[in-house]
Design a protein around this motif. Sequence first.
Motif, PDB file in Angstrom:
ATOM      1  N   ARG A  91       0.847  -1.196   0.000  1.00  0.00           N
ATOM      2  CA  ARG A  91       0.000   0.000   0.000  1.00  0.00           C
ATOM      3  C   ARG A  91       0.885   1.250   0.000  1.00  0.00           C
ATOM      4  NH1 ARG A  91      -5.109  -1.493   4.010  1.00  0.00           N
ATOM      5  NH2 ARG A  91      -5.495  -3.580   3.145  1.00  0.00           N
ATOM      6  N   GLN A  92       1.915   1.199  -0.842  1.00  0.00           N
ATOM      7  CA  GLN A  92       2.846   2.316  -0.905  1.00  0.00           C
ATOM      8  C   GLN A  92       2.417   3.374  -1.917  1.00  0.00           C
ATOM      9  OE1 GLN A  92       5.449   2.781   1.251  1.00  0.00           O
ATOM     10  NE2 GLN A  92       4.440   1.033   2.239  1.00  0.00           N
ATOM     11  N   ARG A  93       2.130   2.959  -3.158  1.00  0.00           N
ATOM     12  CA  ARG A  93       1.956   3.945  -4.230  1.00  0.00           C
ATOM     13  C   ARG A  93       0.853   3.511  -5.194  1.00  0.00           C
ATOM     14  NH1 ARG A  93       6.616   6.283  -8.306  1.00  0.00           N
ATOM     15  NH2 ARG A  93       6.327   8.498  -7.818  1.00  0.00           N
ATOM     16  N   ARG A 134      -6.574   7.708  -0.784  1.00  0.00           N
ATOM     17  CA  ARG A 134      -5.713   8.269   0.258  1.00  0.00           C
ATOM     18  C   ARG A 134      -5.909   7.575   1.597  1.00  0.00           C
ATOM     19  NH1 ARG A 134      -2.078  10.032   1.420  1.00  0.00           N
ATOM     20  NH2 ARG A 134      -2.454  11.920   2.603  1.00  0.00           N
ATOM     21  N   PHE A 165      -3.456   4.204   0.877  1.00  0.00           N
ATOM     22  CA  PHE A 165      -2.106   4.177   0.301  1.00  0.00           C
ATOM     23  C   PHE A 165      -1.278   5.348   0.813  1.00  0.00           C
ATOM     24  CE2 PHE A 165      -4.569   1.523  -2.432  1.00  0.00           C
ATOM     25  CZ  PHE A 165      -3.677   0.530  -2.853  1.00  0.00           C
ATOM     26  N   ALA A 166       0.012   5.082   1.007  1.00  0.00           N
ATOM     27  CA  ALA A 166       0.912   6.116   1.525  1.00  0.00           C
ATOM     28  C   ALA A 166       1.050   7.281   0.552  1.00  0.00           C
ATOM     29  CB  ALA A 166       2.282   5.509   1.819  1.00  0.00           C
ATOM     30  N   GLN A 167       1.088   6.979  -0.739  1.00  0.00           N
ATOM     31  CA  GLN A 167       1.188   8.021  -1.755  1.00  0.00           C
ATOM     32  C   GLN A 167       0.191   7.738  -2.863  1.00  0.00           C
ATOM     33  OE1 GLN A 167       4.903   8.235  -3.900  1.00  0.00           O
ATOM     34  NE2 GLN A 167       4.618  10.385  -4.456  1.00  0.00           N
TER      35      GLN A 167
END
Length: 249
Positions: free
Chosen positions: A37-39, A55, A58-60
């Motif tokens: 769930r990074q990008r 948002r 996910f981190a970004q």
Amino acid sequence: MNEASALFAAGAQAYASYRPQYPAALFDWLARHSPQRQRALDIACGNGQASQPLRRHFAQVLACDASIEQLRAGSDWGGVQVFVADAPALPLPTASLDLIVVAQALHWFANPAFFAEIERLLKPRGLFCAWCYGLMQIDGGLDALIEDLYRNTLAGYWLDGRASVDAGYRDIQLPLARIAVPEMALEASWHFAQLTGYLRTWSAVQLWERQHGRDPVAELTPALQRAWGDVERPRPVRWPLHFLAGIAG
């Protein structure tokens, strides 16, 4: 900018006001099936209807559209990194994305160049998911009037690609390992003015009006009002969603 992008740019504010919101369950499902769930990237994001819900998971979150007018119509991008780009040529590193989504837009650019870009950008086991919705469901009388507008009055005014929405994206070949998405739908409670505002966001309505110098929704409004009843009374509206999803190798 292609013809579809130009039309949606011209109607960006109306699109932001009248298009329905996607269900929270969809974004929960996307997060569960992404490798991390990074990008995440929302392509052809419009005013951000799919970007903002990502948002929460996910981190970004990145969001791009070919139309700067659509991006400016977004009311609050809060934390989403927004940029202008065409779908088949994205200025992002290879194998950098856990998730790519395309909401109600894949039919405008579902070609080999686009899918090659998707395969380049996704991480191993990265998830791609596109979805569309066709005609709304309210009740028999209203549905028949709206379908007549869609299939008869506006016949010949839909841009190339709209047939894929009618097919629920079943006609699009995805070069990834397919994955099934649970049945979902958009649901809203609308007043009559929201119905007519929504119909005017259709690209074919805008093209018909340019050609004839008249508003086809205004011409249909009396019949719609009779079928609706009390225009101050909200009515439930539903759009079944159709998905095309796959996992990168």
